[in-house]
Design a protein around this motif. Structure first.
Motif, PDB file in Angstrom:
ATOM      1  N   PHE A 271     -48.626 -18.794  72.131  1.00 13.59           N
ATOM      2  CA  PHE A 271     -49.629 -19.461  72.950  1.00 13.59           C
ATOM      3  C   PHE A 271     -50.089 -18.527  74.065  1.00 13.59           C
ATOM      4  CE2 PHE A 271     -45.836 -20.278  75.373  1.00 13.59           C
ATOM      5  CZ  PHE A 271     -46.247 -20.243  76.697  1.00 13.59           C
ATOM      6  N   VAL A 272     -51.264 -18.826  74.600  1.00 14.67           N
ATOM      7  CA  VAL A 272     -51.800 -18.092  75.738  1.00 14.67           C
ATOM      8  C   VAL A 272     -52.417 -19.101  76.698  1.00 14.67           C
ATOM      9  CG1 VAL A 272     -54.043 -17.645  74.606  1.00 14.67           C
ATOM     10  CG2 VAL A 272     -53.288 -16.180  76.489  1.00 14.67           C
ATOM     11  N   GLY A 273     -52.207 -18.871  77.980  1.00 16.72           N
ATOM     12  CA  GLY A 273     -52.861 -19.644  79.032  1.00 16.72           C
ATOM     13  C   GLY A 273     -53.743 -18.692  79.817  1.00 16.72           C
ATOM     14  N   PHE A 274     -55.012 -19.049  80.016  1.00 15.75           N
ATOM     15  CA  PHE A 274     -55.935 -18.167  80.724  1.00 15.75           C
ATOM     16  C   PHE A 274     -56.937 -18.984  81.512  1.00 15.75           C
ATOM     17  CE2 PHE A 274     -57.918 -19.156  76.733  1.00 15.75           C
ATOM     18  CZ  PHE A 274     -59.260 -19.328  77.046  1.00 15.75           C
ATOM     19  N   ASP A 275     -57.489 -18.376  82.534  1.00 17.27           N
ATOM     20  CA  ASP A 275     -58.522 -19.013  83.345  1.00 17.27           C
ATOM     21  C   ASP A 275     -59.035 -17.970  84.332  1.00 17.27           C
ATOM     22  OD1 ASP A 275     -60.194 -20.999  84.399  1.00 17.27           O
ATOM     23  OD2 ASP A 275     -58.578 -22.469  84.469  1.00 17.27           O
ATOM     24  N   ARG A 276     -59.794 -18.414  85.296  1.00 19.92           N
ATOM     25  CA  ARG A 276     -60.232 -17.515  86.360  1.00 19.92           C
ATOM     26  C   ARG A 276     -59.001 -17.027  87.123  1.00 19.92           C
ATOM     27  NH1 ARG A 276     -65.725 -16.731  86.137  1.00 19.92           N
ATOM     28  NH2 ARG A 276     -66.723 -18.556  85.243  1.00 19.92           N
ATOM     29  N   SER A 277     -59.125 -15.879  87.747  1.00 19.05           N
ATOM     30  CA  SER A 277     -58.017 -15.302  88.500  1.00 19.05           C
ATOM     31  C   SER A 277     -57.594 -16.222  89.634  1.00 19.05           C
ATOM     32  CB  SER A 277     -58.430 -13.940  89.067  1.00 19.05           C
ATOM     33  OG  SER A 277     -57.392 -13.433  89.883  1.00 19.05           O
ATOM     34  N   ARG A 278     -56.286 -16.322  89.835  1.00 11.62           N
ATOM     35  CA  ARG A 278     -55.737 -17.101  90.949  1.00 11.62           C
ATOM     36  C   ARG A 278     -55.705 -16.298  92.229  1.00 11.62           C
ATOM     37  NH1 ARG A 278     -50.429 -18.785  87.682  1.00 11.62           N
ATOM     38  NH2 ARG A 278     -50.848 -16.700  86.886  1.00 11.62           N
ATOM     39  N   ASP A 279     -55.994 -15.004  92.158  1.00 13.75           N
ATOM     40  CA  ASP A 279     -55.973 -14.139  93.339  1.00 13.75           C
ATOM     41  C   ASP A 279     -57.204 -14.437  94.195  1.00 13.75           C
ATOM     42  OD1 ASP A 279     -56.034 -12.135  95.242  1.00 13.75           O
ATOM     43  OD2 ASP A 279     -55.817 -10.493  93.813  1.00 13.75           O
ATOM     44  N   PRO A 280     -57.011 -14.914  95.417  1.00 15.15           N
ATOM     45  CA  PRO A 280     -58.163 -15.278  96.255  1.00 15.15           C
ATOM     46  C   PRO A 280     -59.056 -14.087  96.615  1.00 15.15           C
ATOM     47  CG  PRO A 280     -56.122 -15.411  97.518  1.00 15.15           C
ATOM     48  CD  PRO A 280     -55.738 -15.141  96.092  1.00 15.15           C
ATOM     49  N   LYS A 281     -58.546 -12.880  96.465  1.00 12.41           N
ATOM     50  CA  LYS A 281     -59.334 -11.691  96.795  1.00 12.41           C
ATOM     51  C   LYS A 281     -60.154 -11.166  95.610  1.00 12.41           C
ATOM     52  CE  LYS A 281     -56.043 -10.201 100.289  1.00 12.41           C
ATOM     53  NZ  LYS A 281     -55.051  -9.192 100.655  1.00 12.41           N
ATOM     54  N   SER A 282     -59.977 -11.765  94.444  1.00 17.51           N
ATOM     55  CA  SER A 282     -60.692 -11.250  93.273  1.00 17.51           C
ATOM     56  C   SER A 282     -62.096 -11.843  93.202  1.00 17.51           C
ATOM     57  CB  SER A 282     -59.924 -11.553  91.995  1.00 17.51           C
ATOM     58  OG  SER A 282     -59.945 -12.930  91.719  1.00 17.51           O
ATOM     59  N   LYS A 283     -62.963 -11.138  92.480  1.00 19.50           N
ATOM     60  CA  LYS A 283     -64.331 -11.623  92.254  1.00 19.50           C
ATOM     61  C   LYS A 283     -64.271 -12.878  91.377  1.00 19.50           C
ATOM     62  CE  LYS A 283     -65.575  -7.891  90.260  1.00 19.50           C
ATOM     63  NZ  LYS A 283     -66.311  -6.897  89.507  1.00 19.50           N
ATOM     64  N   ASN A 284     -65.305 -13.719  91.493  1.00 21.24           N
ATOM     65  CA  ASN A 284     -65.305 -14.943  90.683  1.00 21.24           C
ATOM     66  C   ASN A 284     -65.571 -14.667  89.208  1.00 21.24           C
ATOM     67  OD1 ASN A 284     -68.023 -14.413  90.769  1.00 21.24           O
ATOM     68  ND2 ASN A 284     -68.639 -16.428  91.504  1.00 21.24           N
ATOM     69  N   THR A 285     -65.834 -13.429  88.856  1.00 16.35           N
ATOM     70  CA  THR A 285     -66.007 -13.059  87.451  1.00 16.35           C
ATOM     71  C   THR A 285     -64.735 -12.428  86.868  1.00 16.35           C
ATOM     72  OG1 THR A 285     -66.949 -10.938  88.110  1.00 16.35           O
ATOM     73  CG2 THR A 285     -68.504 -12.738  87.639  1.00 16.35           C
ATOM     74  N   THR A 286     -63.642 -12.499  87.614  1.00 14.93           N
ATOM     75  CA  THR A 286     -62.364 -11.971  87.131  1.00 14.93           C
ATOM     76  C   THR A 286     -61.539 -13.101  86.540  1.00 14.93           C
ATOM     77  OG1 THR A 286     -62.362 -10.228  88.803  1.00 14.93           O
ATOM     78  CG2 THR A 286     -60.254 -10.740  87.767  1.00 14.93           C
ATOM     79  N   GLY A 287     -61.117 -12.910  85.307  1.00 13.56           N
ATOM     80  CA  GLY A 287     -60.239 -13.861  84.647  1.00 13.56           C
ATOM     81  C   GLY A 287     -58.800 -13.396  84.762  1.00 13.56           C
ATOM     82  N   GLU A 288     -57.898 -14.248  84.337  1.00 13.87           N
ATOM     83  CA  GLU A 288     -56.476 -13.905  84.379  1.00 13.87           C
ATOM     84  C   GLU A 288     -55.772 -14.505  83.169  1.00 13.87           C
ATOM     85  OE1 GLU A 288     -52.514 -14.628  87.176  1.00 13.87           O
ATOM     86  OE2 GLU A 288     -54.475 -15.159  87.958  1.00 13.87           O
ATOM     87  N   ILE A 289     -54.911 -13.708  82.571  1.00 12.26           N
ATOM     88  CA  ILE A 289     -53.989 -14.221  81.561  1.00 12.26           C
ATOM     89  C   ILE A 289     -52.798 -14.742  82.357  1.00 12.26           C
ATOM     90  CG2 ILE A 289     -52.483 -13.655  79.614  1.00 12.26           C
ATOM     91  CD1 ILE A 289     -55.449 -13.418  78.912  1.00 12.26           C
ATOM     92  N   TRP A 290     -52.636 -16.059  82.378  1.00 14.94           N
ATOM     93  CA  TRP A 290     -51.552 -16.663  83.157  1.00 14.94           C
ATOM     94  C   TRP A 290     -50.226 -16.542  82.406  1.00 14.94           C
ATOM     95  CZ3 TRP A 290     -53.072 -21.731  86.097  1.00 14.94           C
ATOM     96  CH2 TRP A 290     -54.263 -21.538  86.791  1.00 14.94           C
ATOM     97  N   ALA A 291     -50.292 -16.630  81.080  1.00 14.95           N
ATOM     98  CA  ALA A 291     -49.094 -16.536  80.236  1.00 14.95           C
ATOM     99  C   ALA A 291     -49.549 -16.216  78.824  1.00 14.95           C
ATOM    100  CB  ALA A 291     -48.335 -17.865  80.235  1.00 14.95           C
ATOM    101  N   ILE A 292     -48.791 -15.370  78.143  1.00 15.99           N
ATOM    102  CA  ILE A 292     -49.032 -15.117  76.726  1.00 15.99           C
ATOM    103  C   ILE A 292     -47.672 -14.818  76.099  1.00 15.99           C
ATOM    104  CG2 ILE A 292     -49.621 -12.684  77.138  1.00 15.99           C
ATOM    105  CD1 ILE A 292     -51.552 -12.912  74.683  1.00 15.99           C
ATOM    106  N   TYR A 293     -47.307 -15.628  75.129  1.00 18.17           N
ATOM    107  CA  TYR A 293     -45.997 -15.503  74.501  1.00 18.17           C
ATOM    108  C   TYR A 293     -46.112 -15.716  73.004  1.00 18.17           C
ATOM    109  CZ  TYR A 293     -43.778 -15.827  79.099  1.00 18.17           C
ATOM    110  OH  TYR A 293     -43.382 -15.591  80.384  1.00 18.17           O
TER     111      TYR A 293
END
Length: 172
Positions: free
Chosen positions: A73-95
């Motif tokens: 499975f993979v969990g992804f969404d926009r970056s949780r880092d408040p300093k990142s651009k709103n066009t930055t995504g993040e892989i929250w988990a991938i296993y």
């Protein structure tokens, strides 16, 4: 050759995702995080976490299926880092199921997450990876991720401190 399909997770998948997360995390952090940590969270709480993520799409959760079995499975969404651009995504988990490493499960999940993040308008993506996980670092290196300078952090996990690096790549 395996026939891996990737689809969005449903609420019925939450228990399988929670169990796979536990099994894969134990393997990833073996020798780093004490075994007692993994039994400290009741299974029902793990399932509830993934049900909520699946229901509310935070993060978006995709599962890799072979036959009728969830093998990753993979969990992804926009970056949780408040300093990142709103066009930055993040892989929250991938296993992937530890018994299935090297069989294309992670690649199928990464490809689907890459497409999903682009559909959300993201232009690049980050992921936090344990510094001591050579397999994870090799996987993301092969997927085109590069280490971001000065992004190392230490996070508490199971009574120990785990060092992580943030990796980044352009989507596409």
């Amino acid at each position: 050759m395996s026939d891996i399909q990737v689809r969005y997770a449903t609420l019925q998948d939450a228990a399988a995702v929670a169990n796979l997360h536990l099994i894969a995390s134990r393997t990833l952090y073996e020798g780093v995080v004490p075994d007692a940590h993994w039994s400290s969270t009741p299974p029902a709480k793990r399932v509830a976490f993934w049900k909520e993520a699946i229901e509310y799409g935070e993060p978006q959760v995709l599962v890799a299926i072979e036959g009728s079995e969830i093998v990753g499975f993979v969990g992804f969404d926009r970056s949780r880092d408040p300093k990142s651009k709103n066009t930055t995504g993040e892989i929250w988990a991938i296993y992937a199921d530890p018994d299935r490493l090297g069989e294309g499960v992670g690649l199928a999940l990464w490809d689907a997450a890459n497409e999903g993040l682009q559909d959300e308008g993201c232009t690049d993506v980050t992921v936090w990876v344990p510094l001591r996980s050579d397999k994870a670092l090799r996987f993301f290196d092969a997927a085109g991720f590069k280490r971001e300078m000065n992004t190392a952090r230490t996070v508490p996990l199971g009574g120990v401190k785990v060092e992580e690096l943030r990796l980044k790549r352009a989507l596409g």
